[in-house]
Structure formats: C-alpha cells, structure tokens
Design a protein around this motif. Structure first.
Motif, PDB file in Angstrom:
ATOM      1  N   ARG A 360       0.826  -1.281  -0.098  1.00  0.00           N
ATOM      2  CA  ARG A 360      -0.010   0.169   0.101  1.00  0.00           C
ATOM      3  C   ARG A 360       0.812   1.080  -0.118  1.00  0.00           C
ATOM      4  O   ARG A 360       0.437   2.289   0.283  1.00  0.00           O
ATOM      5  CB  ARG A 360      -1.021   0.085   1.354  1.00  0.00           C
ATOM      6  N   GLU A 361       2.173   1.139  -0.457  1.00  0.00           N
ATOM      7  CA  GLU A 361       3.085   2.346  -0.734  1.00  0.00           C
ATOM      8  C   GLU A 361       2.731   2.764  -1.903  1.00  0.00           C
ATOM      9  O   GLU A 361       2.284   2.126  -3.063  1.00  0.00           O
ATOM     10  CB  GLU A 361       4.257   2.174  -0.455  1.00  0.00           C
ATOM     11  N   LEU A 362       2.760   4.250  -2.518  1.00  0.00           N
ATOM     12  CA  LEU A 362       2.754   4.550  -3.520  1.00  0.00           C
ATOM     13  C   LEU A 362       3.872   4.053  -4.329  1.00  0.00           C
ATOM     14  O   LEU A 362       4.845   4.139  -4.052  1.00  0.00           O
ATOM     15  CB  LEU A 362       2.868   6.266  -3.459  1.00  0.00           C
ATOM     16  N   PRO A 363       3.389   3.830  -5.870  1.00  0.00           N
ATOM     17  CA  PRO A 363       4.310   3.282  -6.664  1.00  0.00           C
ATOM     18  C   PRO A 363       5.353   4.328  -7.353  1.00  0.00           C
ATOM     19  O   PRO A 363       5.072   5.714  -6.895  1.00  0.00           O
ATOM     20  CB  PRO A 363       3.396   2.865  -7.892  1.00  0.00           C
ATOM     21  N   ILE A 364       6.344   4.016  -7.994  1.00  0.00           N
ATOM     22  CA  ILE A 364       7.345   4.798  -8.442  1.00  0.00           C
ATOM     23  C   ILE A 364       6.702   5.940  -9.153  1.00  0.00           C
ATOM     24  O   ILE A 364       7.116   7.090  -9.601  1.00  0.00           O
ATOM     25  CB  ILE A 364       8.545   4.268  -9.111  1.00  0.00           C
ATOM     26  N   CYS A 365       5.828   5.625  -9.941  1.00  0.00           N
ATOM     27  CA  CYS A 365       5.148   6.689 -11.181  1.00  0.00           C
ATOM     28  C   CYS A 365       3.699   6.727 -10.669  1.00  0.00           C
ATOM     29  O   CYS A 365       2.675   6.435 -11.372  1.00  0.00           O
ATOM     30  CB  CYS A 365       5.379   6.493 -12.499  1.00  0.00           C
ATOM     31  N   ASP A 366       3.645   7.312  -9.460  1.00  0.00           N
ATOM     32  CA  ASP A 366       2.114   7.430  -8.907  1.00  0.00           C
ATOM     33  C   ASP A 366       1.071   8.393  -9.972  1.00  0.00           C
ATOM     34  O   ASP A 366       1.752   9.194 -10.840  1.00  0.00           O
ATOM     35  CB  ASP A 366       2.020   8.223  -7.498  1.00  0.00           C
ATOM     36  N   VAL A 367      -0.250   8.323  -9.770  1.00  0.00           N
ATOM     37  CA  VAL A 367      -1.223   8.830 -10.501  1.00  0.00           C
ATOM     38  C   VAL A 367      -0.947  10.339 -10.579  1.00  0.00           C
ATOM     39  O   VAL A 367      -1.018  11.014 -11.651  1.00  0.00           O
ATOM     40  CB  VAL A 367      -2.687   8.616 -10.252  1.00  0.00           C
ATOM     41  N   GLU A 368      -0.427  11.044  -9.493  1.00  0.00           N
ATOM     42  CA  GLU A 368      -0.158  12.535  -9.480  1.00  0.00           C
ATOM     43  C   GLU A 368       1.241  12.790 -10.342  1.00  0.00           C
ATOM     44  O   GLU A 368       1.171  13.770 -11.241  1.00  0.00           O
ATOM     45  CB  GLU A 368       0.050  12.929  -8.219  1.00  0.00           C
ATOM     46  N   ILE A 369       2.162  11.755 -10.354  1.00  0.00           N
ATOM     47  CA  ILE A 369       3.175  12.070 -11.180  1.00  0.00           C
ATOM     48  C   ILE A 369       2.703  11.988 -12.667  1.00  0.00           C
ATOM     49  O   ILE A 369       3.164  12.877 -13.449  1.00  0.00           O
ATOM     50  CB  ILE A 369       4.244  11.030 -10.815  1.00  0.00           C
ATOM     51  N   GLY A 370       2.168  10.813 -13.125  1.00  0.00           N
ATOM     52  CA  GLY A 370       1.752  10.875 -14.518  1.00  0.00           C
ATOM     53  C   GLY A 370       0.827  12.140 -14.937  1.00  0.00           C
ATOM     54  O   GLY A 370       0.968  12.423 -16.123  1.00  0.00           O
ATOM     55  N   HIS A 371       0.022  12.572 -14.054  1.00  0.00           N
ATOM     56  CA  HIS A 371      -0.966  13.583 -14.444  1.00  0.00           C
ATOM     57  C   HIS A 371      -0.226  14.900 -14.493  1.00  0.00           C
ATOM     58  O   HIS A 371      -0.345  15.645 -15.625  1.00  0.00           O
ATOM     59  CB  HIS A 371      -1.943  13.724 -13.133  1.00  0.00           C
ATOM     60  N   ARG A 372       0.810  15.121 -13.796  1.00  0.00           N
ATOM     61  CA  ARG A 372       1.639  16.192 -13.974  1.00  0.00           C
ATOM     62  C   ARG A 372       2.532  16.316 -15.294  1.00  0.00           C
ATOM     63  O   ARG A 372       2.520  17.225 -16.029  1.00  0.00           O
ATOM     64  CB  ARG A 372       2.669  16.867 -12.885  1.00  0.00           C
TER      65      ARG A 372
END
Length: 421
Positions: A360-372
């Motif tokens: 349940r840790e954030l992945p290396i390319c979390d959704v916020e990163i991909g969005h930006r």
C-alpha cells in the motif's frame, strides 16, 4: 475546472456496487498469494503489459477488448498458459467481479480516465498506460479518485524503473552538473501510416461505438483506429503525448517537478501539408517553470536529440533508453555522497506496481506524477495549436487571464451518455 468529478449516470445504472460511496479496503495477501488482474485493451502495448504481468506471477482472470478477433486470440494464448479467463467488450463488467484485485488499462488515450476512476470506485488498484490522460481535468479526477478510495494507481512510464534514467536524475538532482537552467526533450518523428483512405463501415469484429466511447461521433476510418489513433486530437496528442510523456517525465523527476508544472508555454509547429492527420510533424516548445528553468521540447529539431538532455553550469548529461552520456565524460562516473538525495528505486515497473498493491505504498510513478507529466504535454499541444504563448497556474491548474480559446482546449466535452462534470 481543476476539481471536477466524473458523472456516473449510466455507470451507476450498470452496477449496484457503485450505489454508495464506500471505500473498499485492500485485500490482504498471503506471502505466496497471486494478485488477480483484468486487462482492458490488449493491442500492442496491452499485449506487452499482459505478458509482463504474467511473467511476474499474476493470475489474469479477464480480458476486455472491443475487437472480438483480438479478444479471442488473446484468450486462447492465456488459456494455453493454464489460466481460465473470461472475455468482455465492456470494462464495466469486470469491475463488478469481487475476485479481481487490479485492472490494467492499455487502451487508446481517450479511454484512460473512465476505467481508472471507475476502477478506483470499485475497489480495484490500477495500472494505466502513459500518457495518463487526454485532458488535464481528467488527470485531476483520476488523482482524486485514487486518493478518495485509497487505491494504488501506477502510470506506465517505465523509464523510471531503469537504472540509467535513475542515475541521470540523481546526478542532476544533487547538483553534480551544477545549476541547471535548460533541459532539452527530443521527440520521435510522426509515423502515421498514410496515405489516408475513405471512411467505411467498421469491420464486423469491432464494436466501434464502444471504441469511440466518450470521443465525438465520427464515421469509421481504418486510419484513425489501432496505432493511428495517436495522430488525431479526439483520441490523443501525437508524439508530444507519446514520447513526451516519457522524456518530460524524466526531466520532471530530475528537477523535482513531480507535483507542479510550467508557468508559461510557447512554441511553433508544422503540420502535415495535406492534412493526413492533425498533430504536429515538427515543433519547438518552451516550458518555463517557476524557478526559471526551461524545458525545451523539440520534434524534428537538429539540435535536440531524442531523449532528455540536462544542461548545467558544469556540463551536460544525456539519457535515453540504453544510453547515458556526460560532457565531460567523467560527469556520469560520480557517485552519490552520504548527504545526497537518493531517488525511489524500482528495477521492474510492473513488479513495483504489484509490490505496492501488497504494501500500500505509492508506486514509483504514482497517478499524481503521471498527471503532471501529461499536463505539460497537453499545454505544449495547446500552445502550438493556438500559435502563441499561454500562461498557466500550476497550483490551481488553470489558464491565467482572459483567454477563452486556451481555456476551451484544456478540456473536451464527452459524447453522451459518457460525461465528465
């Protein structure tokens, strides 16, 4: 428009599982228990993702594709490997299934947002291909859905799970090339499969209405579907969102821009003289960020090689797939010291997603990163479509000033009954 919510009028009618805004907890996995997946879109990249996840030990249980021939051949391939899988042409059907832990979205870009948001609402973790979105408001809706429902959402920007890219970013992040004022991002040339052909009836095996989904209603044309979707604004953003999503992502990672964006974007572009397709054939775009750094994106520009080039006071670092170079050469031989910042380590993008489903840790390319990252790509396309500079507020995610033309291009209306409100 930065905090929009997805309307689920028809989706709510499809399944009572979405009748209440419940947060479905993640399933606890045993040490050797397999994660069960559904794969939505199994064309070129989708087939690759399916095979990669199978190689990591997942148990595929459902395949979704609007092409019945492709669907049948994939089910046959997976069944021959010992898995019982069901086939669908509507992703909503797999979200009703309680046995599925995660969905993998490898559709054309215009179909990324709805399955991701609905998957989060249904308690599924999501691996969604890059570019994460077709529009900027879609990305914010995806982030909010992931956070509201405590879902793991990994963007398929796999370069972050490559050692060469990570080392380049760590060297830049820790000042090993001095202050960086400019980054060059080189895109691939347009590889549209021309010349164009006349509209026709869709082939019997293709559910064309579902392929269009939220995109505008248009007659079927074989040069607008499958790989060629990426060359039309209704479905994608050309090599800007295809390769830009990879290489701008690396620039953002190195510069610490994962949760922000440019404050202004301007550029020029060329388009196909016979209008075979809509996106650029060549472009040069400058994104300026709040700290003064410029990311210059080039397509068919002789001074901008494909990949990411960081230009610092002490030299340059160039990184692309399989290539890491420094000028002078010894720049890339430097090691991090005890006080330097180490970046997130992943050696396998698909495995990282699966590990995060369990931890349940954030992945290396979390959704916020991909969005930006996708947002920067979209802003570049808006600037070249308008042919002028645009100002952007990366905090509130909106066009600055009275610019109705630019504002209109930030979002795109969905075809009924699909909607983003």
């Amino acid at each position: 428009m930065s905090r929009q919510q997805l309307s689920r009028r028809t989706f709510l009618a499809a399944s009572a599982v979405f009748a209440a805004p419940l947060i479905i907890p993640a399933r606890a996995f045993g040490a050797n228990e397999r994660i069960v997946t559904a794969h939505i879109g199994i064309g070129g990249q989708g087939s690759g993702n399916l095979k990669a996840f199978m190689g990591q030990g997942v148990a595929p249980a459902a395949i979704v594709d609007v092409d019945s021939k492709r669907l049948a051949s994939t089910i046959k391939m997976v069944s021959e490997k010992g898995f019982k899988v069901d086939g669908y042409d509507d992703y909503r059907k797999v979200l009703e299934r309680q046995d599925i832990d995660a969905i993998v979205v490898s559709t054309p870009d215009h179909w990324h947002a709805l399955p991701t948001v609905h998957g989060c609402q249904a308690g599924k973790d999501v691996y969604c291909e890059k570019p994460l979105t077709l529009t900027i408001p879609e990305g914010r809706a995806m982030v909010e859905a992931a956070r509201a429902h405590n879902r793991i959402v990994q963007t398929g920007s796999q370069q972050r799970s490559d050692a060469k890219f990570r080392k380049a970013c760590e060297l830049v992040r820790n000042g090993k090339i001095g202050k960086v004022n400019k980054v060059l991002v080189g895109l691939a040339k347009s590889n549209f499969g021309g010349p164009p052909v006349a509209d026709s009836e869709p082939p019997a095996e293709l559910n064309y209405d579902m392929w269009l989904g939220p995109a505008p209603q248009r007659p079927y044309n074989q040069k607008r579907v499958h790989y060629n979707f990426r060359f039309f604004w209704d479905y994608s953003g050309g090599q800007m969102t295809n390769w830009g999503a990879h290489h701008i992502d690396i620039a953002h990672w190195a510069l610490g821009f994962d949760h922000t964006g440019p404050v202004s974007t301007e550029g020029t572009a060329e388009f196909h003289p016979e209008k075979w397709f809509e996106v650029s054939t060549a472009c040069r775009i400058t994104h300026k960020y709040g700290n003064g750094v410029e990311i210059v994106v080039g397509q068919e520009q002789k001074d901008i090689p494909g990949g990411t080039t960081f230009i610092g006071e002490k030299g340059t670092i160039f990184v692309n797939r399989g290539v890491l170079r420094g000028t002078p050469a010894e720049l890339i031989e430097q090691e991090l010291s005890s006080g330097d910042e180490s970046l997130y380590v992943s050696t396998n993008h698909h495995k990282n997603f699966l590990d995060c489903i369990k931890s349940r840790e954030l992945p290396i390319c979390d959704v916020e990163i991909g969005h930006r990252t996708a947002s920067a790509c979209h802003l570049g396309n808006i600037a070249i479509r308008l042919g002028r500079k645009i100002e952007w507020d990366p905090v509130n995610e909106k066009i600055v000033g009275n610019d109705p033309e630019a504002i209109a291009l930030v979002n795109r209306p969905y075809r009924a009954p699909w909607s983003l409100k």
